[in-house]
Design a protein around this motif. Structure first.
Motif, mmCIF file in Angstrom:
data_model
loop_
_atom_site.group_PDB
_atom_site.id
_atom_site.type_symbol
_atom_site.label_atom_id
_atom_site.label_comp_id
_atom_site.label_asym_id
_atom_site.label_seq_id
_atom_site.Cartn_x
_atom_site.Cartn_y
_atom_site.Cartn_z
ATOM 1 N N PRO A 20 -5.656 8.116 2.818
ATOM 2 C CA PRO A 20 -5.819 6.901 2.013
ATOM 3 C C PRO A 20 -5.715 7.165 0.505
ATOM 4 C CG PRO A 20 -7.402 6.898 3.788
ATOM 5 C CD PRO A 20 -6.736 8.257 3.802
ATOM 6 N N ILE A 21 -6.223 8.292 0.035
ATOM 7 C CA ILE A 21 -6.142 8.568 -1.406
ATOM 8 C C ILE A 21 -4.693 8.824 -1.827
ATOM 9 C CG2 ILE A 21 -6.621 11.057 -1.370
ATOM 10 C CD1 ILE A 21 -8.121 8.562 -3.845
ATOM 11 N N GLU A 22 -3.900 9.469 -0.980
ATOM 12 C CA GLU A 22 -2.474 9.643 -1.282
ATOM 13 C C GLU A 22 -1.771 8.284 -1.307
ATOM 14 O OE1 GLU A 22 -0.750 12.327 1.539
ATOM 15 O OE2 GLU A 22 -1.878 14.050 0.789
ATOM 16 N N ALA A 23 -2.146 7.393 -0.387
ATOM 17 C CA ALA A 23 -1.555 6.042 -0.363
ATOM 18 C C ALA A 23 -1.911 5.291 -1.641
ATOM 19 C CB ALA A 23 -2.032 5.278 0.868
ATOM 20 N N ALA A 24 -3.149 5.461 -2.135
ATOM 21 C CA ALA A 24 -3.561 4.806 -3.381
ATOM 22 C C ALA A 24 -2.775 5.354 -4.565
ATOM 23 C CB ALA A 24 -5.057 4.995 -3.602
ATOM 24 N N HIS A 25 -2.578 6.668 -4.603
ATOM 25 C CA HIS A 25 -1.818 7.274 -5.700
ATOM 26 C C HIS A 25 -0.343 6.873 -5.675
ATOM 27 C CE1 HIS A 25 -4.717 9.823 -7.765
ATOM 28 N NE2 HIS A 25 -5.256 10.078 -6.578
ATOM 29 N N ALA A 26 0.165 6.459 -4.524
ATOM 30 C CA ALA A 26 1.568 6.034 -4.415
ATOM 31 C C ALA A 26 1.800 4.631 -4.972
ATOM 32 C CB ALA A 26 2.015 6.089 -2.955
ATOM 33 N N LEU A 27 0.717 3.877 -5.234
ATOM 34 C CA LEU A 27 0.851 2.519 -5.769
ATOM 35 C C LEU A 27 1.204 2.555 -7.252
ATOM 36 C CD1 LEU A 27 -2.290 1.098 -3.996
ATOM 37 C CD2 LEU A 27 0.079 0.518 -3.460
ATOM 38 N N ALA A 28 2.039 1.626 -7.673
ATOM 39 C CA ALA A 28 2.487 1.571 -9.067
ATOM 40 C C ALA A 28 1.444 0.895 -9.952
ATOM 41 C CB ALA A 28 3.808 0.816 -9.156
ATOM 42 N N TRP A 29 1.219 1.473 -11.133
ATOM 43 C CA TRP A 29 0.308 0.912 -12.135
ATOM 44 C C TRP A 29 0.883 1.224 -13.505
ATOM 45 C CZ3 TRP A 29 -3.629 -2.186 -13.247
ATOM 46 C CH2 TRP A 29 -4.330 -2.007 -14.430
ATOM 47 N N HIS A 30 1.014 0.192 -14.349
ATOM 48 C CA HIS A 30 1.464 0.400 -15.725
ATOM 49 C C HIS A 30 0.283 0.220 -16.671
ATOM 50 C CE1 HIS A 30 3.518 -0.621 -19.543
ATOM 51 N NE2 HIS A 30 4.261 0.390 -19.173
ATOM 52 N N ASP A 57 -2.547 -3.698 -1.648
ATOM 53 C CA ASP A 57 -2.160 -3.332 -0.286
ATOM 54 C C ASP A 57 -1.465 -1.984 -0.347
ATOM 55 O OD1 ASP A 57 -2.766 -5.322 1.741
ATOM 56 O OD2 ASP A 57 -1.488 -6.680 0.573
ATOM 57 N N ALA A 58 -1.880 -1.068 0.499
ATOM 58 C CA ALA A 58 -1.255 0.253 0.547
ATOM 59 C C ALA A 58 -0.629 0.472 1.919
ATOM 60 C CB ALA A 58 -2.295 1.337 0.258
ATOM 61 N N CYS A 59 0.273 1.411 1.996
ATOM 62 C CA CYS A 59 0.924 1.760 3.260
ATOM 63 C C CYS A 59 0.491 3.164 3.668
ATOM 64 C CB CYS A 59 2.441 1.727 3.118
ATOM 65 S SG CYS A 59 3.083 0.086 2.792
ATOM 66 N N LEU A 60 0.064 3.284 4.922
ATOM 67 C CA LEU A 60 -0.375 4.576 5.455
ATOM 68 C C LEU A 60 -0.263 4.527 6.961
ATOM 69 C CD1 LEU A 60 -1.802 7.360 5.106
ATOM 70 C CD2 LEU A 60 -3.950 6.133 5.370
ATOM 71 N N GLY A 61 0.577 5.370 7.531
ATOM 72 C CA GLY A 61 0.742 5.391 8.981
ATOM 73 C C GLY A 61 1.037 3.995 9.503
ATOM 74 N N GLY A 62 0.177 3.455 10.372
ATOM 75 C CA GLY A 62 0.365 2.122 10.934
ATOM 76 C C GLY A 62 -0.213 1.006 10.084
ATOM 77 N N TYR A 63 -0.814 1.338 8.940
ATOM 78 C CA TYR A 63 -1.383 0.322 8.055
ATOM 79 C C TYR A 63 -0.360 -0.117 7.023
ATOM 80 C CZ TYR A 63 -5.865 2.160 9.738
ATOM 81 O OH TYR A 63 -6.913 2.570 10.509
ATOM 82 N N GLY A 64 -0.393 -1.386 6.661
ATOM 83 C CA GLY A 64 0.498 -1.875 5.624
ATOM 84 C C GLY A 64 0.478 -3.386 5.552
ATOM 85 N N PRO A 65 1.044 -3.943 4.484
ATOM 86 C CA PRO A 65 1.024 -5.400 4.290
ATOM 87 C C PRO A 65 1.734 -6.169 5.397
ATOM 88 C CG PRO A 65 2.057 -4.283 2.419
ATOM 89 C CD PRO A 65 1.678 -3.239 3.408
ATOM 90 N N THR A 76 -12.104 0.578 -9.685
ATOM 91 C CA THR A 76 -12.418 0.115 -11.036
ATOM 92 C C THR A 76 -11.329 0.526 -12.014
ATOM 93 O OG1 THR A 76 -13.663 2.139 -11.464
ATOM 94 C CG2 THR A 76 -14.906 0.212 -10.711
ATOM 95 N N ASP A 77 -10.528 1.532 -11.650
ATOM 96 C CA ASP A 77 -9.535 2.090 -12.564
ATOM 97 C C ASP A 77 -8.293 2.547 -11.805
ATOM 98 O OD1 ASP A 77 -8.109 3.394 -14.554
ATOM 99 O OD2 ASP A 77 -9.489 5.089 -14.684
ATOM 100 N N PRO A 78 -7.254 1.701 -11.699
ATOM 101 C CA PRO A 78 -6.043 2.087 -10.976
ATOM 102 C C PRO A 78 -5.300 3.265 -11.597
ATOM 103 C CG PRO A 78 -6.079 -0.276 -11.347
ATOM 104 C CD PRO A 78 -7.194 0.311 -12.146
ATOM 105 N N ALA A 79 -5.482 3.501 -12.883
ATOM 106 C CA ALA A 79 -4.788 4.621 -13.540
ATOM 107 C C ALA A 79 -5.385 5.957 -13.122
ATOM 108 C CB ALA A 79 -4.841 4.473 -15.044
ATOM 109 N N GLY A 80 -6.717 6.025 -13.014
ATOM 110 C CA GLY A 80 -7.368 7.289 -12.709
ATOM 111 C C GLY A 80 -7.893 7.420 -11.300
ATOM 112 N N LEU A 81 -8.075 6.290 -10.595
ATOM 113 C CA LEU A 81 -8.621 6.248 -9.245
ATOM 114 C C LEU A 81 -9.860 7.164 -9.101
ATOM 115 C CD1 LEU A 81 -5.285 6.287 -7.249
ATOM 116 C CD2 LEU A 81 -6.783 4.337 -7.627
ATOM 117 N N PRO A 82 -10.939 6.829 -9.849
ATOM 118 C CA PRO A 82 -12.145 7.667 -9.790
ATOM 119 C C PRO A 82 -12.725 7.722 -8.377
ATOM 120 C CG PRO A 82 -12.617 5.600 -10.895
ATOM 121 C CD PRO A 82 -11.144 5.648 -10.671
#
Length: 86
Positions: A20-30, A57-65, A76-82
């Motif tokens: 899940p953390i890799e899926a979160a890091h794959a999401l785009a944030w400007h 919404d993130a994609c991981l294995g069988g999960y996705g939009p 709280t912070d999409p840039a750093g994902l604390p």
């Protein structure tokens, strides 16, 4: 709704996220004006305090939009994902 452990792996092709953390890091944030994959969400606490969190919404294995099961990441912070607030 269930919570997934952020580092719990699953099967996926080599070029796709495996946790899940890799899926979160794959999401785009400007930035907050151009949030790309993220949507602002106002979180209300029992004491009346509110904070802006971000969800996507993130994609991981069988999960996705477009799948029967969705994986929603909130932070709280999409840039750093604390770790304590994602």
């Amino acid at each position: 709704m269930v919570a997934l452990k952020p580092h719990r792996g699953t099967w996926a092709p080599a070029d796709q996220p495996h946790t899940p953390i890799e899926a979160a890091h794959a999401l785009a944030w400007h930035d907050a004006r151009h949030p790309d994959d993220w949507t602002p969400v106002k979180r209300h606490f029992r004491n009346g305090h509110t904070e802006t969190w971000w969800a996507a919404d993130a994609c991981l294995g069988g999960y996705g939009p477009d799948s029967p099961c969705r994986l929603v990441v909130a932070t709280t912070d999409p840039a750093g994902l604390p770790e304590k607030a994602t």
